[in-house]
Design a protein around this motif. Structure first.
Motif, mmCIF file in Angstrom:
data_model
loop_
_atom_site.group_PDB
_atom_site.id
_atom_site.type_symbol
_atom_site.label_atom_id
_atom_site.label_comp_id
_atom_site.label_asym_id
_atom_site.label_seq_id
_atom_site.Cartn_x
_atom_site.Cartn_y
_atom_site.Cartn_z
ATOM 1 N N LEU A 1 47.117 51.328 38.190
ATOM 2 C CA LEU A 1 46.521 51.611 36.888
ATOM 3 C C LEU A 1 45.505 50.513 36.580
ATOM 4 C CD1 LEU A 1 49.718 52.570 34.883
ATOM 5 C CD2 LEU A 1 47.990 54.111 35.805
ATOM 6 N N HIS A 2 44.416 50.895 35.919
ATOM 7 C CA HIS A 2 43.385 49.923 35.563
ATOM 8 C C HIS A 2 43.717 49.306 34.199
ATOM 9 C CE1 HIS A 2 39.600 47.887 35.242
ATOM 10 N NE2 HIS A 2 39.370 48.482 34.084
ATOM 11 N N GLY B 1 45.364 40.305 38.757
ATOM 12 C CA GLY B 1 44.430 40.342 39.875
ATOM 13 C C GLY B 1 43.051 39.814 39.525
ATOM 14 N N LEU B 2 42.977 38.937 38.528
ATOM 15 C CA LEU B 2 41.694 38.366 38.135
ATOM 16 C C LEU B 2 41.260 37.297 39.128
ATOM 17 C CD1 LEU B 2 42.274 37.963 34.291
ATOM 18 C CD2 LEU B 2 41.105 39.820 35.484
ATOM 19 N N ALA B 3 39.967 37.183 39.344
ATOM 20 C CA ALA B 3 39.431 36.170 40.254
ATOM 21 C C ALA B 3 39.609 34.780 39.644
ATOM 22 C CB ALA B 3 37.952 36.437 40.513
ATOM 23 N N ASP C 1 43.349 51.874 30.856
ATOM 24 C CA ASP C 1 42.421 52.999 30.879
ATOM 25 C C ASP C 1 43.206 54.271 31.174
ATOM 26 O OD1 ASP C 1 40.179 54.566 30.975
ATOM 27 O OD2 ASP C 1 39.551 53.891 32.972
ATOM 28 N N ALA C 2 43.138 55.236 30.254
ATOM 29 C CA ALA C 2 43.921 56.472 30.385
ATOM 30 C C ALA C 2 43.097 57.627 30.927
ATOM 31 C CB ALA C 2 44.509 56.853 29.030
#
Length: 178
Positions: free
Chosen positions: A30-31, A49-51, A150-151
């Motif tokens: 999922l985003h 998962g952020l840089a 985001d759905a």
């Protein structure tokens, strides 16, 4: 039922539950648009998962600028422009006077790094003066945690059921403002 251009706000009351929910949402691919928390949650950036940030490199460069300004300023003021004999120290060479200049070099290095990092932080975060707050729920400034997902392209009810299963105390479907 497809949601179109909507996001789901899932509210949590505990940071550990939120962390597990983020990990579960990432497993389901999922985003996650954003997570709003009342305080920094250790490891949340990695779970999302952020840089990694490059602010440390920026701080080092700003410190180098401060050191360069300090050296240039002291050489011009104390050696070239108006040399003075203070305490018997020779004033005809910067190298001979450098040990006396170390505190000034340190202070200007820290001054430039700190002040320019604050400006960089505000610019990077887009926190301009008089900017309207972007916080979707005021409870996230006190004691709640909000995960915005985001759905679009997902069944809203199925997504809501999944989020309740991860420990969400409240689910809201909101039209996407982007």
């Amino acid at each position: 039922m497809s949601t179109g251009s909507h996001v789901i706000h899932a509210l949590y009351t505990d940071d550990d539950v939120l962390m597990n929910a983020v990990k579960e949402a990432k497993k389901k691919h999922l985003h996650i648009n954003e997570v709003y928390t009342p305080f920094p949650v250790h490891g949340l950036d990695k779970a999302m998962g952020l840089a990694p940030t490059k602010l440390a490199i920026t701080a080092f460069m700003y410190g180098c600028v401060g050191l360069t300004v300090a050296i240039t300023m002291m050489n011009f003021i104390m050696i070239e422009d108006w040399p003075q004999n203070i305490g018997g120290k020779p004033s005809f060479s910067y190298i001979e006077n450098m040990p006396a200049f170390v505190p000034i070099m340190f202070e200007l290095t820290v001054f430039f790094a700190a002040h320019l990092m604050v400006i960089t932080f505000y610019m990077r975060s887009r926190l301009w003066p008089f900017k309207k707050a972007e916080n979707p729920d005021v409870r996230t400034t006190d004691d709640h945690f909000l995960m915005e997902i985001d759905a679009s392209g997902h069944d809203a009810q199925e997504l809501a059921d999944f989020l309740v299963g991860t420990g969400a105390t409240e689910i809201n479907l909101v039209a996407n403002e982007e």
